[in-house]
Design a protein around this motif. Structure first.
Motif, PDB file in Angstrom:
ATOM      1  N   SER A  32       0.833  -1.197   0.000  1.00  0.00           N
ATOM      2  CA  SER A  32       0.000   0.000   0.000  1.00  0.00           C
ATOM      3  C   SER A  32       0.872   1.253   0.000  1.00  0.00           C
ATOM      4  O   SER A  32       2.012   1.229   0.479  1.00  0.00           O
ATOM      5  N   PRO A  33       0.386   2.365  -0.563  1.00  0.00           N
ATOM      6  CA  PRO A  33       1.189   3.581  -0.658  1.00  0.00           C
ATOM      7  C   PRO A  33       1.748   4.077   0.675  1.00  0.00           C
ATOM      8  O   PRO A  33       2.843   4.653   0.716  1.00  0.00           O
ATOM      9  N   ASP A  34       1.021   3.855   1.775  1.00  0.00           N
ATOM     10  CA  ASP A  34       1.520   4.295   3.080  1.00  0.00           C
ATOM     11  C   ASP A  34       2.364   3.230   3.768  1.00  0.00           C
ATOM     12  O   ASP A  34       2.835   3.428   4.890  1.00  0.00           O
ATOM     13  N   GLY A  35       2.559   2.096   3.110  1.00  0.00           N
ATOM     14  CA  GLY A  35       3.426   1.052   3.647  1.00  0.00           C
ATOM     15  C   GLY A  35       2.838   0.230   4.771  1.00  0.00           C
ATOM     16  O   GLY A  35       3.555  -0.524   5.423  1.00  0.00           O
ATOM     17  N   THR A  36       1.536   0.309   4.987  1.00  0.00           N
ATOM     18  CA  THR A  36       0.931  -0.374   6.124  1.00  0.00           C
ATOM     19  C   THR A  36       0.413  -1.776   5.804  1.00  0.00           C
ATOM     20  O   THR A  36       0.179  -2.572   6.709  1.00  0.00           O
ATOM     21  N   HIS A  37       0.230  -2.083   4.523  1.00  0.00           N
ATOM     22  CA  HIS A  37      -0.338  -3.365   4.127  1.00  0.00           C
ATOM     23  C   HIS A  37       0.460  -3.985   2.980  1.00  0.00           C
ATOM     24  O   HIS A  37       0.973  -3.267   2.121  1.00  0.00           O
ATOM     25  N   VAL A  38       0.532  -5.305   2.989  1.00  0.00           N
ATOM     26  CA  VAL A  38       1.072  -6.073   1.864  1.00  0.00           C
ATOM     27  C   VAL A  38      -0.021  -7.032   1.415  1.00  0.00           C
ATOM     28  O   VAL A  38      -0.656  -7.695   2.244  1.00  0.00           O
ATOM     29  N   VAL A  39      -0.239  -7.107   0.103  1.00  0.00           N
ATOM     30  CA  VAL A  39      -1.272  -7.986  -0.445  1.00  0.00           C
ATOM     31  C   VAL A  39      -0.664  -8.824  -1.566  1.00  0.00           C
ATOM     32  O   VAL A  39       0.111  -8.318  -2.382  1.00  0.00           O
ATOM     33  N   THR A  40      -1.026 -10.105  -1.606  1.00  0.00           N
ATOM     34  CA  THR A  40      -0.588 -10.983  -2.680  1.00  0.00           C
ATOM     35  C   THR A  40      -1.791 -11.633  -3.356  1.00  0.00           C
ATOM     36  O   THR A  40      -2.864 -11.769  -2.769  1.00  0.00           O
ATOM     37  N   ALA A  41      -1.575 -12.020  -4.618  1.00  0.00           N
ATOM     38  CA  ALA A  41      -2.554 -12.830  -5.348  1.00  0.00           C
ATOM     39  C   ALA A  41      -2.101 -14.275  -5.287  1.00  0.00           C
ATOM     40  O   ALA A  41      -0.928 -14.575  -5.494  1.00  0.00           O
ATOM     41  N   MET A  42      -3.030 -15.170  -4.998  1.00  0.00           N
ATOM     42  CA  MET A  42      -2.681 -16.561  -4.771  1.00  0.00           C
ATOM     43  C   MET A  42      -3.098 -17.465  -5.925  1.00  0.00           C
ATOM     44  O   MET A  42      -3.988 -17.127  -6.711  1.00  0.00           O
ATOM     45  N   GLN A  43      -2.436 -18.611  -5.992  1.00  0.00           N
ATOM     46  CA  GLN A  43      -2.767 -19.618  -6.991  1.00  0.00           C
ATOM     47  C   GLN A  43      -4.193 -20.126  -6.798  1.00  0.00           C
ATOM     48  O   GLN A  43      -4.843 -20.576  -7.741  1.00  0.00           O
ATOM     49  N   GLU A  44      -4.690 -20.018  -5.568  1.00  0.00           N
ATOM     50  CA  GLU A  44      -6.006 -20.550  -5.230  1.00  0.00           C
ATOM     51  C   GLU A  44      -7.147 -19.587  -5.542  1.00  0.00           C
ATOM     52  O   GLU A  44      -8.222 -19.655  -4.928  1.00  0.00           O
ATOM     53  N   ASN A  45      -6.963 -18.679  -6.484  1.00  0.00           N
ATOM     54  CA  ASN A  45      -7.999 -17.735  -6.906  1.00  0.00           C
ATOM     55  C   ASN A  45      -8.508 -16.868  -5.747  1.00  0.00           C
ATOM     56  O   ASN A  45      -9.708 -16.689  -5.548  1.00  0.00           O
ATOM     57  N   ALA A  46      -7.565 -16.347  -4.981  1.00  0.00           N
ATOM     58  CA  ALA A  46      -7.904 -15.484  -3.856  1.00  0.00           C
ATOM     59  C   ALA A  46      -6.758 -14.503  -3.620  1.00  0.00           C
ATOM     60  O   ALA A  46      -5.647 -14.689  -4.130  1.00  0.00           O
ATOM     61  N   LEU A  47      -7.042 -13.463  -2.854  1.00  0.00           N
ATOM     62  CA  LEU A  47      -6.008 -12.539  -2.403  1.00  0.00           C
ATOM     63  C   LEU A  47      -5.775 -12.778  -0.921  1.00  0.00           C
ATOM     64  O   LEU A  47      -6.678 -13.187  -0.190  1.00  0.00           O
ATOM     65  N   HIS A  48      -4.538 -12.511  -0.488  1.00  0.00           N
ATOM     66  CA  HIS A  48      -4.258 -12.550   0.943  1.00  0.00           C
ATOM     67  C   HIS A  48      -3.463 -11.303   1.310  1.00  0.00           C
ATOM     68  O   HIS A  48      -2.580 -10.874   0.562  1.00  0.00           O
ATOM     69  N   GLY A  49      -3.807 -10.741   2.455  1.00  0.00           N
ATOM     70  CA  GLY A  49      -3.125  -9.536   2.893  1.00  0.00           C
ATOM     71  C   GLY A  49      -2.675  -9.618   4.330  1.00  0.00           C
ATOM     72  O   GLY A  49      -3.162 -10.440   5.112  1.00  0.00           O
ATOM     73  N   TRP A  50      -1.709  -8.756   4.646  1.00  0.00           N
ATOM     74  CA  TRP A  50      -1.202  -8.645   6.012  1.00  0.00           C
ATOM     75  C   TRP A  50      -1.209  -7.170   6.407  1.00  0.00           C
ATOM     76  O   TRP A  50      -0.688  -6.317   5.661  1.00  0.00           O
ATOM     77  N   ARG A  51      -1.785  -6.849   7.554  1.00  0.00           N
ATOM     78  CA  ARG A  51      -1.659  -5.517   8.131  1.00  0.00           C
ATOM     79  C   ARG A  51      -0.403  -5.538   8.979  1.00  0.00           C
ATOM     80  O   ARG A  51      -0.321  -6.260   9.973  1.00  0.00           O
ATOM     81  N   LEU A  52       0.583  -4.773   8.586  1.00  0.00           N
ATOM     82  CA  LEU A  52       1.920  -4.909   9.170  1.00  0.00           C
ATOM     83  C   LEU A  52       1.991  -4.486  10.630  1.00  0.00           C
ATOM     84  O   LEU A  52       2.817  -4.997  11.383  1.00  0.00           O
ATOM     85  N   ALA A  53       1.122  -3.583  11.043  1.00  0.00           N
ATOM     86  CA  ALA A  53       1.190  -3.080  12.422  1.00  0.00           C
ATOM     87  C   ALA A  53       0.968  -4.190  13.449  1.00  0.00           C
ATOM     88  O   ALA A  53       1.609  -4.201  14.508  1.00  0.00           O
ATOM     89  N   ASP A  54       0.073  -5.123  13.140  1.00  0.00           N
ATOM     90  CA  ASP A  54      -0.251  -6.174  14.107  1.00  0.00           C
ATOM     91  C   ASP A  54      -0.291  -7.564  13.482  1.00  0.00           C
ATOM     92  O   ASP A  54      -0.767  -8.514  14.105  1.00  0.00           O
ATOM     93  N   SER A  55       0.202  -7.695  12.230  1.00  0.00           N
ATOM     94  CA  SER A  55       0.230  -8.981  11.512  1.00  0.00           C
ATOM     95  C   SER A  55      -1.159  -9.569  11.300  1.00  0.00           C
ATOM     96  O   SER A  55      -1.304 -10.785  11.131  1.00  0.00           O
ATOM     97  N   GLN A  56      -2.166  -8.725  11.296  1.00  0.00           N
ATOM     98  CA  GLN A  56      -3.534  -9.185  11.039  1.00  0.00           C
ATOM     99  C   GLN A  56      -3.650  -9.718   9.609  1.00  0.00           C
ATOM    100  O   GLN A  56      -3.219  -9.074   8.658  1.00  0.00           O
TER     101      GLN A  56
END
Length: 343
Positions: A190-214
């Motif tokens: 994300s532009p503010d560096g707070t989230h990372v998101v990936t696209a998965m082989q399983e036809n879904a997205l997964h994300g991590w909120r970096l502040a608390d690993s949510q």
């Protein structure tokens, strides 16, 4: 439909039939426009003069696998010949590294600060502005996608069972591991560096909120997502891989517990590419039938850019000011539209 849908392309744009799959499109930081093709060539256009000839650079002995805007001007390209190549705006070639004749340079990234990166298998090679290798970062499996954060201080790499987040200038080179079972490919920070998101082989997205690993699980796609794009302020994440443009809210506690916004759907045609405007909450999208549109996220208003019929859209990008939109297709069609042009 076709006449109306092609109005912007006809009145404000130019196009070429390039003869090979358009792997990537990018506006250089110098203002030029590059298209990278599956036959190893780059074609460079001048968006300021749509009538000008496009330059040709024979960058790779084989296919071009990835291409982005380089740090200052021109382009950074990776090929299945193992070469990491800088292509200048005048189409001259400047090899940065030969990473192995039997190696594929599948992912490339560059930041305006002067840092470049290229992945070969499990290895992520980092180079400085002069082309000197700074380090090699090793991952547990082949790298599926790479992305710098906005400041160029961190780089994220996706791989099997998650992603790794590295500090580029760290001396110990120990990544922060973002874990989630499965195969991860396209990646965005994300532009503010707070989230990372990936696209998965399983036809879904997964994300991590970096502040608390949510963890953030975004599912329901009928096909794989290959394009992820945050809006300029990071409020929305647009994605391909569904029969509409799927846009997830990253504000007010989202995306968890919130439904995505779906735009420009209804024709049972898969969205194959997305690119958010660099300033406004507008997303451009390309579809499997060749249709290209622009859509305002808040209102859902859709404006056609190019009609269907030219093959699945495989590349899509804006210039830095958002005045020009470029796209390319699997059939080798490439175009650019000047949205600021006065009639």
């Amino acid at each position: 439909m076709s006449v109306a849908a092609d109005f912007l392309l006809d009145q404000r744009g130019t196009s070429r039939e390039l003869g090979a799959w358009v792997v990537s499109a990018a506006f250089g930081r110098d203002g030029s426009l590059g298209f990278a093709l599956g036959d190893g060539t780059l074609h460079i256009a001048n968006p300021r003069d749509l009538a000008a000839e496009w330059l040709l650079a024979e960058a790779h002995d084989g296919a071009c696998l990835a291409m982005v805007a380089d740090c200052k001007d021109g382009y950074l390209s990776g090929g299945d010949d193992g070469v990491l190549m800088r292509v200048a705006p005048d189409a001259s070639l400047h090899p940065i590294a030969n990473l192995g004749a039997m190696k594929w340079v599948e992912q490339v990234a560059a930041h305006e600060s002067g840092i470049r990166a290229a992945s070969v298998g499990k290895a992520l090679h980092v180079f400085d502005a002069k082309g000197n290798k700074q380090k090699t970062l090793t991952h547990p499996s082949a790298v599926g996608g790479i992305a710098f954060d906005a400041k160029g201080k961190k780089i994220a790499a996706s791989h099997y069972n998650g992603a790794s987040l590295w500090f580029v200038n760290a001396t110990d080179d120990k990544p922060r591991l973002l874990e989630w079972k499965g195969s991860h490919a396209a990646i965005a920070i994300s532009p503010d560096g707070t989230h990372v998101v990936t696209a998965m082989q399983e036809n879904a997205l997964h994300g991590w909120r970096l502040a608390d690993s949510q963890h953030m699980r975004m599912s329901g796609y009928p096909t794989k997502t290959r394009f992820l794009s945050f809006t300029a302020k990071g409020r929305w994440l647009a994605s391909s891989g569904a029969e509409s443009v799927v846009v997830w809210p990253f504000f007010g506690g989202g995306p968890m517990g919130k439904a995505p916004t779906e735009i420009a759907g209804g024709d049972d045609v898969i969205c194959t590419a997305v690119a958010c405007h660099p300033q406004h909450e507008v997303v451009a999208a390309g579809f499997a039938d060749g249709l290209v549109v622009m859509a305002e996220i808040a209102s859902g208003k859709v404006v056609p850019v190019a009609a269907p019929g030219r093959g699945p859209v495989s590349a899509l990008c804006w210039n830095a000011s958002g005045t020009h939109l470029a796209f390319g297709s699997e059939t080798g069609f490439a175009a650019v539209v000047d949205l600021a042009k006065r009639q």
